[in-house]
Scaffold this active site. Sequence first.
Site, PDB file in Angstrom:
ATOM      1  N   TYR A  55      26.101   4.122 -50.205  1.00 56.40           N
ATOM      2  CA  TYR A  55      25.442   4.443 -48.930  1.00 56.40           C
ATOM      3  C   TYR A  55      25.727   3.389 -47.860  1.00 56.40           C
ATOM      4  O   TYR A  55      25.754   3.727 -46.675  1.00 56.40           O
ATOM      5  CB  TYR A  55      23.942   4.687 -49.144  1.00 56.40           C
ATOM      6  CG  TYR A  55      23.723   6.034 -49.799  1.00 56.40           C
ATOM      7  CD1 TYR A  55      23.899   7.203 -49.073  1.00 56.40           C
ATOM      8  CD2 TYR A  55      23.431   6.143 -51.148  1.00 56.40           C
ATOM      9  CE1 TYR A  55      23.767   8.449 -49.675  1.00 56.40           C
ATOM     10  CE2 TYR A  55      23.296   7.381 -51.764  1.00 56.40           C
ATOM     11  CZ  TYR A  55      23.467   8.530 -51.016  1.00 56.40           C
ATOM     12  OH  TYR A  55      23.349   9.763 -51.614  1.00 56.40           O
ATOM     13  N   ARG A  58      28.833   4.686 -46.366  1.00 60.12           N
ATOM     14  CA  ARG A  58      28.537   5.856 -45.520  1.00 60.12           C
ATOM     15  C   ARG A  58      27.983   5.387 -44.164  1.00 60.12           C
ATOM     16  O   ARG A  58      28.349   5.869 -43.115  1.00 60.12           O
ATOM     17  CB  ARG A  58      27.486   6.771 -46.168  1.00 60.12           C
ATOM     18  CG  ARG A  58      27.761   7.286 -47.552  1.00 60.12           C
ATOM     19  CD  ARG A  58      28.652   8.526 -47.535  1.00 60.12           C
ATOM     20  NE  ARG A  58      30.050   8.220 -47.290  1.00 60.12           N
ATOM     21  CZ  ARG A  58      30.869   7.600 -48.172  1.00 60.12           C
ATOM     22  NH1 ARG A  58      30.446   7.262 -49.358  1.00 60.12           N
ATOM     23  NH2 ARG A  58      32.116   7.356 -47.867  1.00 60.12           N
ATOM     24  N   GLN A  88      21.388  19.157 -42.233  1.00 57.53           N
ATOM     25  CA  GLN A  88      21.470  18.593 -43.588  1.00 57.53           C
ATOM     26  C   GLN A  88      22.140  17.226 -43.528  1.00 57.53           C
ATOM     27  O   GLN A  88      22.228  16.538 -44.527  1.00 57.53           O
ATOM     28  CB  GLN A  88      22.301  19.519 -44.478  1.00 57.53           C
ATOM     29  CG  GLN A  88      21.675  20.882 -44.672  1.00 57.53           C
ATOM     30  CD  GLN A  88      22.698  21.855 -45.237  1.00 57.53           C
ATOM     31  OE1 GLN A  88      22.833  22.012 -46.441  1.00 57.53           O
ATOM     32  NE2 GLN A  88      23.441  22.520 -44.372  1.00 57.53           N
ATOM     33  N   ASP A  91      23.791  11.603 -40.861  1.00 60.16           N
ATOM     34  CA  ASP A  91      24.239  10.813 -39.709  1.00 60.16           C
ATOM     35  C   ASP A  91      23.336  11.090 -38.501  1.00 60.16           C
ATOM     36  O   ASP A  91      22.509  11.999 -38.513  1.00 60.16           O
ATOM     37  CB  ASP A  91      25.723  11.106 -39.392  1.00 60.16           C
ATOM     38  CG  ASP A  91      25.965  12.517 -38.863  1.00 60.16           C
ATOM     39  OD1 ASP A  91      25.324  12.912 -37.855  1.00 60.16           O
ATOM     40  OD2 ASP A  91      26.785  13.251 -39.454  1.00 60.16           O
ATOM     41  N   HIS A 106      17.873  16.179 -45.332  1.00 68.75           N
ATOM     42  CA  HIS A 106      18.321  15.352 -46.462  1.00 68.75           C
ATOM     43  C   HIS A 106      18.233  13.860 -46.176  1.00 68.75           C
ATOM     44  O   HIS A 106      18.892  13.063 -46.843  1.00 68.75           O
ATOM     45  CB  HIS A 106      19.752  15.743 -46.857  1.00 68.75           C
ATOM     46  CG  HIS A 106      19.838  17.121 -47.447  1.00 68.75           C
ATOM     47  ND1 HIS A 106      20.987  17.861 -47.527  1.00 68.75           N
ATOM     48  CD2 HIS A 106      18.861  17.909 -47.994  1.00 68.75           C
ATOM     49  CE1 HIS A 106      20.731  19.035 -48.104  1.00 68.75           C
ATOM     50  NE2 HIS A 106      19.449  19.094 -48.380  1.00 68.75           N
ATOM     51  N   GLY A 172      29.080  24.542 -39.801  1.00 71.25           N
ATOM     52  CA  GLY A 172      29.672  23.510 -40.641  1.00 71.25           C
ATOM     53  C   GLY A 172      28.959  23.232 -41.949  1.00 71.25           C
ATOM     54  O   GLY A 172      28.870  22.082 -42.354  1.00 71.25           O
ATOM     55  N   THR A 173      28.475  24.275 -42.595  1.00 69.07           N
ATOM     56  CA  THR A 173      27.881  24.061 -43.922  1.00 69.07           C
ATOM     57  C   THR A 173      28.381  25.123 -44.889  1.00 69.07           C
ATOM     58  O   THR A 173      28.496  26.297 -44.525  1.00 69.07           O
ATOM     59  CB  THR A 173      26.336  24.062 -43.898  1.00 69.07           C
ATOM     60  OG1 THR A 173      25.850  24.081 -45.253  1.00 69.07           O
ATOM     61  CG2 THR A 173      25.732  25.228 -43.143  1.00 69.07           C
ATOM     62  N   SER A 174      28.633  24.701 -46.140  1.00 67.39           N
ATOM     63  CA  SER A 174      29.119  25.654 -47.149  1.00 67.39           C
ATOM     64  C   SER A 174      27.972  26.501 -47.701  1.00 67.39           C
ATOM     65  O   SER A 174      28.208  27.405 -48.490  1.00 67.39           O
ATOM     66  CB  SER A 174      29.802  24.896 -48.286  1.00 67.39           C
ATOM     67  OG  SER A 174      28.871  24.037 -48.921  1.00 67.39           O
TER      68      SER A 174
END
Length: 232
Positions: A55, A58, A88, A91, A106, A172-174
């Site tokens: 992290y 990240r 989600q 950032d 998240h 932009g999310t699966s």
Amino acid sequence: MSKKNLVIFSGAGVSAESGLKTFRDAGGLWEEFKIEDVATPEAWAKDPALVNNFYNLRRKQVMEALPNEAHKIIATLSNTFNIKIITQNIDDLHERAGSKDVLHLHGEIMKVRSSVDEKLISKLNKWEVKMGDRCEKGSQLRPHIVWFGEMVPEMDNAILIAEKADLFVVIGTSLNVYPAAGILNYVPQTALKWLIDPGEFNLDYVANLKHIKAVASEGMKIFKEQLQAVKL
Ligand code: OAD
């Protein structure tokens, strides 16, 4: 006349053009790292230094990244709509683009919390958290992230937002990770819906949904054009 409620539901793809990797695309983060090694409470219990380092990296990348055109267009939509963002993403690129109402499902990479009291949360303005950095109760600081296997405390608030949507944009999310991905089930049937994503989806069961098959910046431009035809 009061403004319509526009809800944006975003995932890693909205930040891809800012240089941040997605998770499940080719070359994504979950090809390089195993979820069970870095993103679960068990991983933290077994090897907190490894998780902390993951992290930290990240966070460093997020601090070096800039909001892209998609984040910026989303921020400008507050002039026309009562806009709320459910993301989600961990950032802070929506906020740095100027968006005010952002709910992080998240967690947030620029925050840390106590590992014994989840309410003891503090903001960071540097990328590195060291092993030995402690909360006021004396426990190691952990990233303020919802790991796999943990509750998603903001889910109920996200549902309340989704239920009031007049327009709903998934970007932009699966749609692979639950409960977050289940948010679409709470959006009113009558709401107009868009999916902005270059990937393939089978969402025939969702009423009134248009798929703009494009990357986030391009897709948001097309979405804005399509809004001209919508009676607000
Ligand atoms: P994924 O990596 O699962 O999905 C990324 C999506 O972004 C895919 O549908 C891609 O097609 C799309 N995409 C890629 N490039 C894009 C671009 N330039 N513009 C627009 N879309 C693009 O990421 P998420 O769905 O966000 O959770 O993942 C959900 C959760 O899984 C994350 O919040 C994270 C992860 O594990 C936790 O760590 C708890």
